[in-house]
Design a protein around this motif. Sequence first.
Motif, PDB file in Angstrom:
ATOM      1  N   MET A  47      74.092  45.322  61.257  1.00  0.00           N
ATOM      2  CA  MET A  47      74.099  46.655  61.859  1.00  0.00           C
ATOM      3  C   MET A  47      73.214  47.611  61.074  1.00  0.00           C
ATOM      4  N   ARG A  48      72.578  48.509  61.771  1.00  0.00           N
ATOM      5  CA  ARG A  48      71.871  49.597  61.090  1.00  0.00           C
ATOM      6  C   ARG A  48      72.894  50.444  60.315  1.00  0.00           C
ATOM      7  N   ASN A  49      72.486  50.950  59.181  1.00  0.00           N
ATOM      8  CA  ASN A  49      73.325  51.788  58.311  1.00  0.00           C
ATOM      9  C   ASN A  49      74.390  50.988  57.574  1.00  0.00           C
ATOM     10  N   SER A  50      74.272  49.666  57.569  1.00  0.00           N
ATOM     11  CA  SER A  50      75.294  48.821  56.958  1.00  0.00           C
ATOM     12  C   SER A  50      75.079  48.652  55.461  1.00  0.00           C
ATOM     13  N   TYR A  51      76.122  48.164  54.792  1.00  0.00           N
ATOM     14  CA  TYR A  51      76.046  47.767  53.382  1.00  0.00           C
ATOM     15  C   TYR A  51      76.962  46.566  53.189  1.00  0.00           C
ATOM     16  N   HIS A  52      76.451  45.509  52.533  1.00  0.00           N
ATOM     17  CA  HIS A  52      77.243  44.304  52.354  1.00  0.00           C
ATOM     18  C   HIS A  52      77.231  43.777  50.924  1.00  0.00           C
ATOM     19  N   GLY A  53      76.642  44.517  49.969  1.00  0.00           N
ATOM     20  CA  GLY A  53      76.690  44.075  48.588  1.00  0.00           C
ATOM     21  C   GLY A  53      75.343  44.129  47.908  1.00  0.00           C
ATOM     22  N   ARG A  54      75.319  43.677  46.647  1.00  0.00           N
ATOM     23  CA  ARG A  54      74.127  43.857  45.829  1.00  0.00           C
ATOM     24  C   ARG A  54      73.436  42.547  45.451  1.00  0.00           C
ATOM     25  N   SER A  55      73.911  41.400  45.954  1.00  0.00           N
ATOM     26  CA  SER A  55      73.217  40.138  45.668  1.00  0.00           C
ATOM     27  C   SER A  55      71.933  40.059  46.486  1.00  0.00           C
ATOM     28  N   PHE A  56      71.104  39.080  46.176  1.00  0.00           N
ATOM     29  CA  PHE A  56      69.816  38.936  46.851  1.00  0.00           C
ATOM     30  C   PHE A  56      69.996  38.767  48.354  1.00  0.00           C
ATOM     31  N   SER A  57      70.944  37.931  48.756  1.00  0.00           N
ATOM     32  CA  SER A  57      71.148  37.733  50.193  1.00  0.00           C
ATOM     33  C   SER A  57      71.841  38.932  50.832  1.00  0.00           C
ATOM     34  N   ALA A  58      72.794  39.551  50.137  1.00  0.00           N
ATOM     35  CA  ALA A  58      73.508  40.695  50.708  1.00  0.00           C
ATOM     36  C   ALA A  58      72.593  41.909  50.866  1.00  0.00           C
ATOM     37  N   VAL A  59      71.717  42.130  49.889  1.00  0.00           N
ATOM     38  CA  VAL A  59      70.730  43.209  50.025  1.00  0.00           C
ATOM     39  C   VAL A  59      69.823  42.940  51.219  1.00  0.00           C
ATOM     40  N   GLY A  60      69.541  41.667  51.471  1.00  0.00           N
ATOM     41  CA  GLY A  60      68.655  41.304  52.564  1.00  0.00           C
ATOM     42  C   GLY A  60      69.196  41.608  53.946  1.00  0.00           C
ATOM     43  N   THR A  96      71.397  44.344  54.308  1.00  0.00           N
ATOM     44  CA  THR A  96      71.876  45.722  54.222  1.00  0.00           C
ATOM     45  C   THR A  96      70.931  46.649  54.975  1.00  0.00           C
ATOM     46  N   GLY A  97      71.478  47.409  55.906  1.00  0.00           N
ATOM     47  CA  GLY A  97      70.661  48.283  56.741  1.00  0.00           C
ATOM     48  C   GLY A  97      70.682  49.723  56.301  1.00  0.00           C
ATOM     49  N   ASN A  98      70.760  49.945  55.000  1.00  0.00           N
ATOM     50  CA  ASN A  98      70.828  51.293  54.444  1.00  0.00           C
ATOM     51  C   ASN A  98      69.790  51.381  53.328  1.00  0.00           C
ATOM     52  N   ARG A  99      68.738  52.152  53.575  1.00  0.00           N
ATOM     53  CA  ARG A  99      67.607  52.196  52.655  1.00  0.00           C
ATOM     54  C   ARG A  99      68.011  52.587  51.238  1.00  0.00           C
ATOM     55  N   SER A 100      68.998  53.458  51.107  1.00  0.00           N
ATOM     56  CA  SER A 100      69.397  53.927  49.777  1.00  0.00           C
ATOM     57  C   SER A 100      69.940  52.807  48.900  1.00  0.00           C
ATOM     58  N   TRP A 101      70.408  51.707  49.522  1.00  0.00           N
ATOM     59  CA  TRP A 101      71.019  50.619  48.772  1.00  0.00           C
ATOM     60  C   TRP A 101      70.261  49.305  48.960  1.00  0.00           C
ATOM     61  N   ALA A 138      71.493  54.053  26.784  1.00  0.00           N
ATOM     62  CA  ALA A 138      70.667  53.256  25.876  1.00  0.00           C
ATOM     63  C   ALA A 138      70.723  51.760  26.184  1.00  0.00           C
ATOM     64  N   VAL A 139      71.811  51.288  26.770  1.00  0.00           N
ATOM     65  CA  VAL A 139      71.963  49.840  26.934  1.00  0.00           C
ATOM     66  C   VAL A 139      72.165  49.370  28.371  1.00  0.00           C
ATOM     67  N   LEU A 140      72.416  50.288  29.311  1.00  0.00           N
ATOM     68  CA  LEU A 140      72.678  49.897  30.695  1.00  0.00           C
ATOM     69  C   LEU A 140      71.511  50.308  31.595  1.00  0.00           C
ATOM     70  N   PRO A 141      71.372  49.686  32.773  1.00  0.00           N
ATOM     71  CA  PRO A 141      70.197  49.951  33.622  1.00  0.00           C
ATOM     72  C   PRO A 141      70.125  51.394  34.107  1.00  0.00           C
ATOM     73  N   ASP A 142      68.905  51.879  34.277  1.00  0.00           N
ATOM     74  CA  ASP A 142      68.700  53.229  34.800  1.00  0.00           C
ATOM     75  C   ASP A 142      69.250  53.373  36.212  1.00  0.00           C
ATOM     76  N   TRP A 143      69.275  52.260  36.990  1.00  0.00           N
ATOM     77  CA  TRP A 143      69.723  52.336  38.380  1.00  0.00           C
ATOM     78  C   TRP A 143      71.239  52.223  38.537  1.00  0.00           C
ATOM     79  N   LEU A 144      71.960  52.142  37.430  1.00  0.00           N
ATOM     80  CA  LEU A 144      73.419  52.074  37.495  1.00  0.00           C
ATOM     81  C   LEU A 144      73.959  53.498  37.663  1.00  0.00           C
ATOM     82  N   ALA A 145      74.356  53.812  38.891  1.00  0.00           N
ATOM     83  CA  ALA A 145      74.666  55.202  39.245  1.00  0.00           C
ATOM     84  C   ALA A 145      75.902  55.723  38.516  1.00  0.00           C
ATOM     85  N   LEU A 146      75.858  56.990  38.155  1.00  0.00           N
ATOM     86  CA  LEU A 146      76.998  57.716  37.602  1.00  0.00           C
ATOM     87  C   LEU A 146      77.229  58.972  38.433  1.00  0.00           C
TER      88      LEU A 146
END
Length: 428
Positions: free
Chosen positions: A132-145, A147-152, A11-19
């Motif tokens: 790198m392809r398949n990489s992940y570096h975080g969820r900020s605007f620059s880190a998402v930019g 990130t080489g992993n489509r799921s994130w 009810a109060v947290l984002p739909d994209w917040l994975a569980l």
Amino acid sequence: MTDDLLGRHRAVLPDWLALYYEEPIEITHGEGRHVWDSHGNRYLDFFGGILTTMTAHALPEITKAVSEQAGRILHSSTLYLNRPMVELAERIAQLSGIPNARVFFTTSGTEANDTALLLATTYRRSNTVLAMRNSYHGRSFSAVGITGNRSWSPTSLSPLQTLYVHGGVRSRGPFAHLDDQGFIEACVDDLTDLLGHTRPPAALIAEPIQGVGGFTSPPDGLYAAFREVLQERGILWISDEVQTGWGRTGEHFWGWQAHGQSGPPDMLTFAKGIGNGMSIGGVVARAEIMNCLDANSISTFGGTQITMAAGLANLNYLLEHDLQGNARRVGGMLIERLRAVAAQVPAVREVRGRGLMIGIELARPGTDEAYPEAASAVLEAAREGGLLIGKGGGHDTSALRIAPPLSLNVAEAEEGAAILERALRSIQ
């Protein structure tokens, strides 16, 4: 009640917040390598809050340090001298291997990587970054930019121009059929060709072992070979050690050391395990890079006294009890045990990793096709059996991620392997 809490969560947290799990669980307390949920169920924890509870749950040495610091002062910001921050920075600078190192503390790996990007682009006067392809570096605007992993990666908008490089995944992609030396040579040739078609980038940022990407990694020496190409052009190397640092890989204290033939990186970022649950991240860089900013800056919560007290106690415990050596010994045994199980489960494509950072990639039997349904089923079956693990991967989340606290003992490793074996066999 958990069901009521789930409803309130939705009810109060984002739909994209994975569980995790079809019926999400609330973890109420932990001890050692175990946690308990709100129904009293006990679990062996092989994920540590995403590689963050690195040492153990409720470790007395850390809880005592936190409690004592809380009784003095919790926080003052970086506008005042801060003894615990200076002491932890001194230890990390010395351990980093980076000469004339400076340390800046943040509250997360995302913020650490964001800071490293700010430093690199400012120092080099370029907003182009290699990742790198398949990489992940975080969820900020620059880190998402970067990130080489489509799921994130929820947006293609970015303040940076990102160029993605081959090499982070050994067993997939156009060079997978080559031997290790051929793989490295092909990736270096690709990097060299790429750099011939663009203005010089600021930096390459790379995880020595890709975390969210499913614990994939290149052959040892790839980043050393990359470094030679980068150094010729003045391009910086940032090693993202958010998941690989502090001895988790067993063989090395930092992941970059598997590629250290050309020396340490220009910068490394860290977070997760150093706080053992407290919010600590940071950047280590050569002084001329760290000091390149020409505007004022502070960190309100980075380096706050209570998190620094936890970090110091945790690092002391880690070194005094040789948890890197334990990760090498117990992790090596666990990997071999899981490989023996995997040989009898057609859906297992690969068991990979180092120390207590192990990935099990699943694929539809007889193919290389991703099998996310199987990964979800194993995750559920493991929980039902009393074991918490993670999942990830760049191919529709088909990899299981195993990263227990580094104090895991042999009996617990055997127990976890037995539960995983039953969970894996259940998908056949």
